[in-house]
Design an enzyme around this catalytic site. Sequence first.
Site, PDB file in Angstrom:
ATOM      1  N   GLU A  49       7.241  -0.480  -0.262  1.00 41.59           N
ATOM      2  CA  GLU A  49       7.478  -1.629  -0.919  1.00 41.59           C
ATOM      3  C   GLU A  49       7.875  -2.777  -0.168  1.00 41.59           C
ATOM      4  O   GLU A  49       7.288  -4.285  -0.834  1.00 41.59           O
ATOM      5  CB  GLU A  49       8.222  -2.407  -2.410  1.00 41.59           C
ATOM      6  CG  GLU A  49       6.845  -1.333  -3.542  1.00 41.59           C
ATOM      7  CD  GLU A  49       7.267  -0.232  -4.127  1.00 41.59           C
ATOM      8  OE1 GLU A  49       7.630   0.638  -3.919  1.00 41.59           O
ATOM      9  OE2 GLU A  49       5.977   0.111  -3.813  1.00 41.59           O
ATOM     10  N   ASN A  62       2.695   5.202  -1.157  1.00 39.21           N
ATOM     11  CA  ASN A  62       1.984   4.471  -1.485  1.00 39.21           C
ATOM     12  C   ASN A  62       1.943   3.742   0.387  1.00 39.21           C
ATOM     13  O   ASN A  62       2.322   3.438   0.989  1.00 39.21           O
ATOM     14  CB  ASN A  62       1.961   2.892  -2.114  1.00 39.21           C
ATOM     15  CG  ASN A  62       3.120   1.801  -1.457  1.00 39.21           C
ATOM     16  OD1 ASN A  62       4.535   2.579  -1.829  1.00 39.21           O
ATOM     17  ND2 ASN A  62       3.144   1.343  -1.657  1.00 39.21           N
ATOM     18  N   TRP A  88      10.551   8.361   0.309  1.00 37.70           N
ATOM     19  CA  TRP A  88      11.747   8.082  -0.535  1.00 37.70           C
ATOM     20  C   TRP A  88      12.476   9.472  -1.210  1.00 37.70           C
ATOM     21  O   TRP A  88      13.477   9.337  -1.633  1.00 37.70           O
ATOM     22  CB  TRP A  88      11.604   7.291  -1.262  1.00 37.70           C
ATOM     23  CG  TRP A  88      10.209   6.855  -2.072  1.00 37.70           C
ATOM     24  CD1 TRP A  88       8.735   6.368  -2.215  1.00 37.70           C
ATOM     25  CD2 TRP A  88      10.488   7.078  -3.525  1.00 37.70           C
ATOM     26  NE1 TRP A  88       8.460   6.321  -3.475  1.00 37.70           N
ATOM     27  CE2 TRP A  88       9.595   7.025  -4.483  1.00 37.70           C
ATOM     28  CE3 TRP A  88      11.607   8.111  -4.342  1.00 37.70           C
ATOM     29  CZ2 TRP A  88       9.136   6.824  -5.503  1.00 37.70           C
ATOM     30  CZ3 TRP A  88      11.181   7.948  -5.540  1.00 37.70           C
ATOM     31  CH2 TRP A  88      10.030   7.723  -6.281  1.00 37.70           C
ATOM     32  N   ASP A 110      -0.420   2.010  -6.802  1.00 37.34           N
ATOM     33  CA  ASP A 110       1.088   2.769  -5.775  1.00 37.34           C
ATOM     34  C   ASP A 110       0.979   3.824  -6.306  1.00 37.34           C
ATOM     35  O   ASP A 110       2.157   4.325  -6.922  1.00 37.34           O
ATOM     36  CB  ASP A 110       2.000   1.270  -6.725  1.00 37.34           C
ATOM     37  CG  ASP A 110       3.183   1.893  -6.098  1.00 37.34           C
ATOM     38  OD1 ASP A 110       2.817   1.842  -5.282  1.00 37.34           O
ATOM     39  OD2 ASP A 110       4.120   1.763  -7.165  1.00 37.34           O
ATOM     40  N   SER A 130      13.898   5.112   2.002  1.00 34.18           N
ATOM     41  CA  SER A 130      13.209   4.555   1.470  1.00 34.18           C
ATOM     42  C   SER A 130      13.093   3.247   1.153  1.00 34.18           C
ATOM     43  O   SER A 130      13.405   2.701   2.532  1.00 34.18           O
ATOM     44  CB  SER A 130      14.114   4.105  -0.436  1.00 34.18           C
ATOM     45  OG  SER A 130      14.647   5.489  -0.284  1.00 34.18           O
ATOM     46  N   GLY A 131      11.859   2.642   0.997  1.00 35.83           N
ATOM     47  CA  GLY A 131      11.230   0.599   1.255  1.00 35.83           C
ATOM     48  C   GLY A 131       9.768   0.641   1.113  1.00 35.83           C
ATOM     49  O   GLY A 131       8.908  -0.537   1.593  1.00 35.83           O
TER      50      GLY A 131
HETATM   51 CA    CA Z   1       5.672   2.619  -3.925  1.00 37.62          CA
END
Ligand code: CA
Length: 585
Positions: A197, A279, A261, A321, A194-195
């Site tokens: 952003e 994204n 994620w 997104d 995850s991550g």
């Molecule tokens: Ca996202």
Amino acid sequence: MIKKQLLSALVASVCAAGAGFVQAGAITDQMIADDAKTPGDVLSWGMGTEGQRYSTLTQVNTKTVKDLVPVWSLSFGGEKQRGQESQPVIADGTMFVTASYSRLYAIETKTGKEKWKYEHRLPDGIMPCCDVINRGAALFDNLVIFGTLDAQLVALDRETGKVVWKKKVDDFQAGYSLSAAPIIAKGLLLTGVSGGEFGIVGRVEARDPKTGNMVWSRPTLEGYMGYKYDAEGKPVENGMTGTTNKSWPGDLWKTGGASTWLGGSYNAETGLAYFGTGNPAPWNSHLRPGDNLYSCSTLAIDVSTGQIVWHYQNTPNDGWDFDGVNEFVTFKTKDGRILGGKADRNGFFYVNDAKTGKLVNAFPFVKQITWASGIDLATGRPKFNDKNRPGDPSKTTDGKKGESVFSAPSFLGGKNQMPMAYSPDTGLFYVPANEWGMEIWNEPISYKKGAAYLGAGFTIKTINDDYIGALRAVDPMTGKIVWEAKNNAPLWGGVLTTKGGLVFYGTPEGLLKAMDAKTGKELWSFQVGTGIVAPPVTWEEGGVQYVAIVSGWGGAVPLWGGDVAKRVNMLNQGGSVWVFKLHKS
Ligand code: CA
Ligand code: CA
């Protein structure tokens, strides 16, 4: 010597007594592959590696479900509440359930008594984007394995809760974290990261579940090298992911996100693991002209080799997104084809051939979609509505804020993390959908390690006064929505369906509900005292069918929900697991 003789005599007698001698209670790869067919346990996220979340149990059915009553409830306790998105796994009379802040509980299924708990020591400065949640653990051999918010994997002894191994996946200070449940396929532990952003590098990793040692790593950004690992743990090149700069300009791919994620699913017949990707980073799409592979895609990875066999990109050059992480759930058609369904965050439901990735069908599962008018089934590409792409800030006089547009779905998605279910009895997918939009605009941005890497601003907006959520029964072949059950608050929990003709799901208002799978008629509900943002499971023990759900309001909506967050700010937090059975069973 005498001991040795005794041991071999014992082994011989056990082997004679029953086929397939294994260490008592050891969970094998074959048991995990068979998980969906064995209702006496729940060994994997998705209730089977395909992720259908379908149970063959019938004791609780459309006639009897009215008599479903709670057996026990266990509180996770402490001041640490927040969102609880976990799916329990269950084996040998023990339930393993993860909780917020990287905690894991082992609970006696009969009594609800806590056997042990593991509380991961989290450092200051972890950077989960969307609450301190966890979605569940994997079981293998004598181990229970889960990912933590500081981007580690931890394997615990199922009996004692003692740490057997612990591995750092990546640097949490660069924005990495782990929230998905790992899966086991072909004896390997498969995990994502995850991550997205924070401009991390998305990837899928395969490890030896007994030791945590790396077997292969497959980056999900076009331009990165994949690796496999030799016996000493040294990386050996294993082919590039795509071609550098084919779908990305300059160096943008290096911090391009495409995080994995939500983890993956696996189909034993195709031998492929299916991972969705998030994204492309940053959100401002004008900085990265091109398709930005393999962001917002479904990737089919050969588990034996770590190679991408096919990819299908749901949202090329994403500017909203629309993470394409949603679960790819394989199913068989009447004529024996293996297809996969995916309800994407971008509002379209996709059906791909599970072996080749060829697009078979694509249709909207939400009422309002502004970014594209449809998906071209011949080319597989969206028909973009160019006017709906948030504007380029560099085209404005001060260069600070691009033209703002109203887009639907919102970036929280036509569907988000909450997993859907598929019933082979009805041939329908049960999709927890949401109707909402957003004002979104772009801003200039450059990458800085550990800082949010969006280049966009937004406000989530409601569309309808009377509902946001809608559980929809969707026919993947015709695209027809067969029934729907509207919900005032956005749905954020997953779905379970059974041969008993039922569909179970929870609401943020705190109701666990059972619906008739064919008609959508509500047959039963129970108030758990806080919001539900997790998927239910069912299993059988001693001739009794049980249903379990984790409760605890939270997740991304209260943090990012704008106008919607205000509409649901009266919902109470919590943190418990509930178990139900029929009053008379
Ligand atoms: Ca996202
Ligand atoms: Ca099972």
